[in-house]
Design a protein around this motif. Structure first.
Motif, mmCIF file in Angstrom:
data_model
loop_
_atom_site.group_PDB
_atom_site.id
_atom_site.type_symbol
_atom_site.label_atom_id
_atom_site.label_comp_id
_atom_site.label_asym_id
_atom_site.label_seq_id
_atom_site.Cartn_x
_atom_site.Cartn_y
_atom_site.Cartn_z
ATOM 1 N N LYS A 74 -27.475 1.526 -46.822
ATOM 2 C CA LYS A 74 -27.159 1.813 -48.217
ATOM 3 C C LYS A 74 -26.093 0.657 -48.706
ATOM 4 O O LYS A 74 -25.220 0.003 -47.860
ATOM 5 C CB LYS A 74 -26.300 3.068 -48.491
ATOM 6 C CG LYS A 74 -27.282 4.271 -48.343
ATOM 7 C CD LYS A 74 -26.274 5.276 -48.751
ATOM 8 C CE LYS A 74 -27.299 6.640 -48.690
ATOM 9 N NZ LYS A 74 -26.566 8.083 -49.003
ATOM 10 N N THR A 75 -26.793 0.210 -49.847
ATOM 11 C CA THR A 75 -26.013 -1.345 -50.266
ATOM 12 C C THR A 75 -25.879 -1.271 -51.881
ATOM 13 O O THR A 75 -26.752 -0.311 -52.522
ATOM 14 C CB THR A 75 -26.690 -2.500 -49.833
ATOM 15 O OG1 THR A 75 -25.754 -3.522 -50.217
ATOM 16 C CG2 THR A 75 -27.950 -2.861 -50.321
ATOM 17 N N HIS A 76 -25.217 -2.099 -52.525
ATOM 18 C CA HIS A 76 -24.971 -2.163 -54.002
ATOM 19 C C HIS A 76 -26.175 -2.964 -54.218
ATOM 20 O O HIS A 76 -26.327 -4.168 -54.205
ATOM 21 C CB HIS A 76 -23.718 -2.994 -54.306
ATOM 22 C CG HIS A 76 -23.852 -3.007 -55.824
ATOM 23 N ND1 HIS A 76 -22.708 -3.875 -56.423
ATOM 24 C CD2 HIS A 76 -24.465 -2.750 -56.854
ATOM 25 C CE1 HIS A 76 -22.918 -4.125 -57.618
ATOM 26 N NE2 HIS A 76 -23.950 -3.228 -58.076
ATOM 27 N N ARG A 77 -27.499 -2.355 -54.768
ATOM 28 C CA ARG A 77 -28.657 -3.190 -54.937
ATOM 29 C C ARG A 77 -29.133 -3.520 -56.511
ATOM 30 O O ARG A 77 -29.564 -4.283 -56.564
ATOM 31 C CB ARG A 77 -29.710 -2.225 -54.185
ATOM 32 C CG ARG A 77 -31.064 -2.884 -54.440
ATOM 33 C CD ARG A 77 -32.198 -2.416 -53.281
ATOM 34 N NE ARG A 77 -33.352 -2.912 -53.754
ATOM 35 C CZ ARG A 77 -34.243 -3.178 -52.832
ATOM 36 N NH1 ARG A 77 -34.107 -3.064 -51.717
ATOM 37 N NH2 ARG A 77 -35.477 -3.823 -53.261
ATOM 38 N N TYR A 78 -28.497 -2.485 -57.264
ATOM 39 C CA TYR A 78 -28.931 -2.632 -58.576
ATOM 40 C C TYR A 78 -27.782 -2.898 -59.590
ATOM 41 O O TYR A 78 -26.689 -2.597 -59.430
ATOM 42 C CB TYR A 78 -29.703 -1.117 -59.107
ATOM 43 C CG TYR A 78 -30.747 -0.864 -58.244
ATOM 44 C CD1 TYR A 78 -31.852 -1.364 -58.228
ATOM 45 C CD2 TYR A 78 -30.482 0.201 -57.243
ATOM 46 C CE1 TYR A 78 -33.037 -1.147 -57.442
ATOM 47 C CE2 TYR A 78 -31.656 0.579 -56.336
ATOM 48 C CZ TYR A 78 -32.674 -0.035 -56.387
ATOM 49 O OH TYR A 78 -33.895 0.301 -55.672
ATOM 50 N N GLY A 87 -25.472 -6.721 -57.916
ATOM 51 C CA GLY A 87 -26.351 -6.029 -56.890
ATOM 52 C C GLY A 87 -27.218 -7.008 -56.071
ATOM 53 O O GLY A 87 -27.593 -8.304 -56.392
ATOM 54 N N SER A 88 -27.606 -6.785 -54.891
ATOM 55 C CA SER A 88 -28.282 -7.711 -54.153
ATOM 56 C C SER A 88 -29.329 -6.820 -53.170
ATOM 57 O O SER A 88 -29.089 -5.580 -52.896
ATOM 58 C CB SER A 88 -27.540 -8.549 -52.998
ATOM 59 O OG SER A 88 -28.227 -9.297 -52.085
ATOM 60 N N PRO A 89 -30.640 -7.402 -52.967
ATOM 61 C CA PRO A 89 -31.610 -6.676 -52.161
ATOM 62 C C PRO A 89 -31.116 -6.398 -50.503
ATOM 63 O O PRO A 89 -31.889 -5.793 -49.966
ATOM 64 C CB PRO A 89 -32.992 -6.930 -52.489
ATOM 65 C CG PRO A 89 -32.446 -8.496 -52.850
ATOM 66 C CD PRO A 89 -31.269 -8.502 -53.545
ATOM 67 N N CYS A 139 -31.114 -1.553 -48.284
ATOM 68 C CA CYS A 139 -31.187 -2.805 -47.996
ATOM 69 C C CYS A 139 -32.835 -3.227 -47.891
ATOM 70 O O CYS A 139 -33.363 -2.398 -47.346
ATOM 71 C CB CYS A 139 -30.361 -3.440 -46.718
ATOM 72 S SG CYS A 139 -30.840 -4.790 -46.072
ATOM 73 N N CYS A 166 -28.118 -6.143 -47.689
ATOM 74 C CA CYS A 166 -26.868 -5.949 -47.197
ATOM 75 C C CYS A 166 -26.007 -7.180 -46.863
ATOM 76 O O CYS A 166 -26.810 -8.102 -46.514
ATOM 77 C CB CYS A 166 -26.683 -4.774 -46.258
ATOM 78 S SG CYS A 166 -27.141 -5.239 -44.523
#
Length: 66
Positions: free
Chosen positions: A32-36, A40-42, A26, A44
């Motif tokens: 940890k997050t779904h970033r790509y 995805g999002s930059p 984040c 959380c």
């Protein structure tokens, strides 16, 4: 009403359902997050909540892809 944030050591739930190559940190809290990739999002979900609250009802997503 905002929810309490779990400890930073616990990943965002989105990171648990995406492939490992799309997991990143984040931009604000370093969780940890779904970033790509698609979806995805930059940020959380906990860091995104106050940002979304400031957007108001007129903000809409517009795809920039043809």
């Amino acid at each position: 009403m905002t929810t309490l944030r779990p400890p930073i050591t616990e990943p965002d739930p989105s990171a648990l359902v995406c492939s490992g190559d799309k997991v990143g940190l984040c931009a604000e809290c370093q969780r940890k997050t779904h970033r790509y990739g698609s979806g995805g999002s930059p940020l959380c979900q906990w860091c995104m909540e106050p940002v979304k609250a400031g957007w108001g009802p007129n903000v809409r997503y517009t795809s920039t892809r043809p």
